[in-house]
Design a protein around this motif. Structure first.
Motif, mmCIF file in Angstrom:
data_model
loop_
_atom_site.group_PDB
_atom_site.id
_atom_site.type_symbol
_atom_site.label_atom_id
_atom_site.label_comp_id
_atom_site.label_asym_id
_atom_site.label_seq_id
_atom_site.Cartn_x
_atom_site.Cartn_y
_atom_site.Cartn_z
ATOM 1 N N VAL A 1 0.841 -1.194 0.000
ATOM 2 C CA VAL A 1 0.000 0.000 0.000
ATOM 3 C C VAL A 1 0.878 1.248 0.000
ATOM 4 O O VAL A 1 0.592 2.224 -0.704
ATOM 5 C CB VAL A 1 -0.950 0.003 1.215
ATOM 6 C CG1 VAL A 1 -1.750 1.306 1.272
ATOM 7 C CG2 VAL A 1 -1.893 -1.188 1.159
ATOM 8 N N LYS A 2 1.969 1.214 0.766
ATOM 9 C CA LYS A 2 2.877 2.356 0.811
ATOM 10 C C LYS A 2 3.531 2.585 -0.553
ATOM 11 O O LYS A 2 3.673 3.728 -1.005
ATOM 12 C CB LYS A 2 3.948 2.132 1.883
ATOM 13 C CG LYS A 2 3.421 2.175 3.307
ATOM 14 C CD LYS A 2 4.519 1.924 4.320
ATOM 15 C CE LYS A 2 5.468 3.081 4.429
ATOM 16 N NZ LYS A 2 4.833 4.262 5.029
ATOM 17 N N ARG A 3 3.928 1.517 -1.221
ATOM 18 C CA ARG A 3 4.510 1.659 -2.566
ATOM 19 C C ARG A 3 3.482 2.233 -3.536
ATOM 20 O O ARG A 3 3.795 3.114 -4.344
ATOM 21 C CB ARG A 3 5.010 0.305 -3.072
ATOM 22 C CG ARG A 3 6.224 -0.234 -2.333
ATOM 23 C CD ARG A 3 6.824 -1.403 -3.075
ATOM 24 N NE ARG A 3 7.803 -2.100 -2.232
ATOM 25 C CZ ARG A 3 7.576 -3.258 -1.641
ATOM 26 N NH1 ARG A 3 6.418 -3.874 -1.809
ATOM 27 N NH2 ARG A 3 8.492 -3.821 -0.885
ATOM 28 N N LEU A 4 2.269 1.722 -3.459
ATOM 29 C CA LEU A 4 1.201 2.221 -4.330
ATOM 30 C C LEU A 4 0.941 3.702 -4.080
ATOM 31 O O LEU A 4 0.724 4.478 -5.021
ATOM 32 C CB LEU A 4 -0.071 1.408 -4.094
ATOM 33 C CG LEU A 4 -1.321 1.847 -4.880
ATOM 34 C CD1 LEU A 4 -1.050 1.782 -6.385
ATOM 35 C CD2 LEU A 4 -2.510 0.986 -4.507
ATOM 36 N N ALA A 5 0.983 4.107 -2.808
ATOM 37 C CA ALA A 5 0.741 5.508 -2.460
ATOM 38 C C ALA A 5 1.836 6.404 -3.030
ATOM 39 O O ALA A 5 1.549 7.478 -3.586
ATOM 40 C CB ALA A 5 0.678 5.664 -0.945
ATOM 41 N N ARG A 6 3.091 5.981 -2.926
ATOM 42 C CA ARG A 6 4.190 6.793 -3.452
ATOM 43 C C ARG A 6 4.140 6.878 -4.983
ATOM 44 O O ARG A 6 4.380 7.936 -5.566
ATOM 45 C CB ARG A 6 5.537 6.233 -2.986
ATOM 46 C CG ARG A 6 5.915 6.679 -1.573
ATOM 47 C CD ARG A 6 7.206 6.061 -1.111
ATOM 48 N NE ARG A 6 6.981 4.664 -0.736
ATOM 49 C CZ ARG A 6 7.955 3.816 -0.394
ATOM 50 N NH1 ARG A 6 9.207 4.221 -0.384
ATOM 51 N NH2 ARG A 6 7.676 2.574 -0.058
ATOM 52 N N LYS A 7 3.810 5.767 -5.624
ATOM 53 C CA LYS A 7 3.678 5.791 -7.083
ATOM 54 C C LYS A 7 2.511 6.686 -7.506
ATOM 55 O O LYS A 7 2.601 7.409 -8.506
ATOM 56 C CB LYS A 7 3.492 4.364 -7.618
ATOM 57 C CG LYS A 7 4.753 3.522 -7.536
ATOM 58 C CD LYS A 7 4.652 2.240 -8.350
ATOM 59 C CE LYS A 7 3.791 1.207 -7.676
ATOM 60 N NZ LYS A 7 3.850 -0.094 -8.404
ATOM 61 N N SER A 8 1.436 6.647 -6.739
ATOM 62 C CA SER A 8 0.283 7.498 -7.036
ATOM 63 C C SER A 8 0.653 8.970 -6.896
ATOM 64 O O SER A 8 0.273 9.807 -7.725
ATOM 65 C CB SER A 8 -0.881 7.163 -6.102
ATOM 66 O OG SER A 8 -1.332 5.840 -6.289
ATOM 67 N N ALA A 9 1.407 9.298 -5.837
ATOM 68 C CA ALA A 9 1.816 10.687 -5.616
ATOM 69 C C ALA A 9 2.744 11.172 -6.730
ATOM 70 O O ALA A 9 2.610 12.312 -7.217
ATOM 71 C CB ALA A 9 2.512 10.809 -4.263
ATOM 72 N N LEU A 10 3.679 10.319 -7.151
ATOM 73 C CA LEU A 10 4.590 10.695 -8.241
ATOM 74 C C LEU A 10 3.827 10.854 -9.560
ATOM 75 O O LEU A 10 4.135 11.742 -10.362
ATOM 76 C CB LEU A 10 5.691 9.638 -8.392
ATOM 77 C CG LEU A 10 6.744 9.616 -7.280
ATOM 78 C CD1 LEU A 10 7.633 8.391 -7.409
ATOM 79 C CD2 LEU A 10 7.599 10.881 -7.311
ATOM 80 N N THR A 11 2.818 10.008 -9.760
ATOM 81 C CA THR A 11 1.995 10.126 -10.974
ATOM 82 C C THR A 11 1.233 11.448 -10.978
ATOM 83 O O THR A 11 1.130 12.123 -12.013
ATOM 84 C CB THR A 11 1.003 8.951 -11.056
ATOM 85 O OG1 THR A 11 1.736 7.722 -11.173
ATOM 86 C CG2 THR A 11 0.082 9.111 -12.247
ATOM 87 N N ILE A 12 0.694 11.812 -9.817
ATOM 88 C CA ILE A 12 -0.036 13.082 -9.701
ATOM 89 C C ILE A 12 0.882 14.253 -10.058
ATOM 90 O O ILE A 12 0.502 15.165 -10.812
ATOM 91 C CB ILE A 12 -0.606 13.244 -8.282
ATOM 92 C CG1 ILE A 12 -1.729 12.222 -8.041
ATOM 93 C CG2 ILE A 12 -1.124 14.659 -8.058
ATOM 94 C CD1 ILE A 12 -2.186 12.133 -6.603
ATOM 95 N N LYS A 13 2.099 14.248 -9.515
ATOM 96 C CA LYS A 13 3.048 15.322 -9.816
ATOM 97 C C LYS A 13 3.459 15.314 -11.290
ATOM 98 O O LYS A 13 3.665 16.366 -11.906
ATOM 99 C CB LYS A 13 4.287 15.200 -8.921
ATOM 100 C CG LYS A 13 4.019 15.533 -7.466
ATOM 101 C CD LYS A 13 3.542 16.965 -7.318
ATOM 102 C CE LYS A 13 3.281 17.335 -5.878
ATOM 103 N NZ LYS A 13 2.760 18.709 -5.743
ATOM 104 N N SER A 14 3.565 14.108 -11.850
ATOM 105 C CA SER A 14 3.931 13.995 -13.258
ATOM 106 C C SER A 14 2.843 14.587 -14.151
ATOM 107 O O SER A 14 3.128 15.304 -15.117
ATOM 108 C CB SER A 14 4.154 12.521 -13.617
ATOM 109 O OG SER A 14 4.456 12.372 -14.984
#
Length: 209
Positions: free
Chosen positions: A105-118
């Protein structure tokens, strides 16, 4: 997804960096982001708050007045919460605020946050750099070159670099972390993310486990 690599002067080096779609272009999971940010903020709390209750107050235990005949309410101890200097009723006690969260879940959250910034075009890829000695003014020049002087920025290094870290430490709006220290909260709290080339491989290796 390919992104231009800039130098510390803010100019295009002519090279391209490949940002993995599995990290920077997924379908964001807002609930995972919420859980990870909530855990991060909860872990910032020390939980050492404490107030003394009547059993912990230093004071006499004698009965302060006779039981009957005074015309006022009966009272047995000066440590009673109804008296000034007495114990506190239901006061705060030390508490552990840590929360458990699944690694996936933590990995998914970080990937989601990076996607949002991207998607917001808020990610910049910068070539690796260092300073001869820690100087805040040198770091400010880098921020000016990138147009980030008055914005919250997060610089992500591949490996710890003491001169870069110390140069940024006095700047309220800028933070320098290594890829292993990257968190969902820090990503979302910054207006712009500056990824050094050396950090990309580590970020993708960590988040694609």
């Amino acid at each position: 997804m390919k992104v231009a690599v800039l130098d510390i002067k803010g100019k295009d080096t002519g090279r391209k960096a490949e940002l993995s779609d599995s990290v920077f272009a997924i379908e964001p999971n807002n609930h995972a982001v919420y859980l990870d940010v909530k855990q991060y903020l909860a872990h910032q709390r020390q939980g050492t708050h404490k107030a003394k209750e009547r059993g912990e107050i230093a004071g006499s235990t004698r009965k302060i007045k006779k039981q009957k005949g005074t015309g006022t309410a009966r009272a047995g101890s000066i440590k009673s919460p109804i008296f000034r200097g007495g114990g506190r009723i239901f006061g705060p006690r030390p508490k552990d605020y840590t929360q458990k969260l699944n690694k996936n879940v933590k990995r998914l959250a970080r990937k989601s946050a990076l996607t949002i910034k991207s998607k917001e075009n808020a990610i910049v890829v910068l070539e690796d750099f260092s300073f001869d000695a820690p100087k805040t003014k040198d770091f400010i020049e880098v921020l000016k070159s990138l147009g980030l002087e008055n914005k919250k920025s997060l610089f992500v290094l591949g490996d710890s670099n003491n001169s870069v870290y110390l140069s940024s430490r006095n700047l309220e709006r800028s933070e320098v972390v290594t890829n292993s220290e990257l968190s969902t909260y820090k990503i979302l709290n910054a207006n712009n993310i500056v990824l050094l080339e050396g950090s990309l491989e580590g970020i993708e290796a960590t988040l694609n486990k």
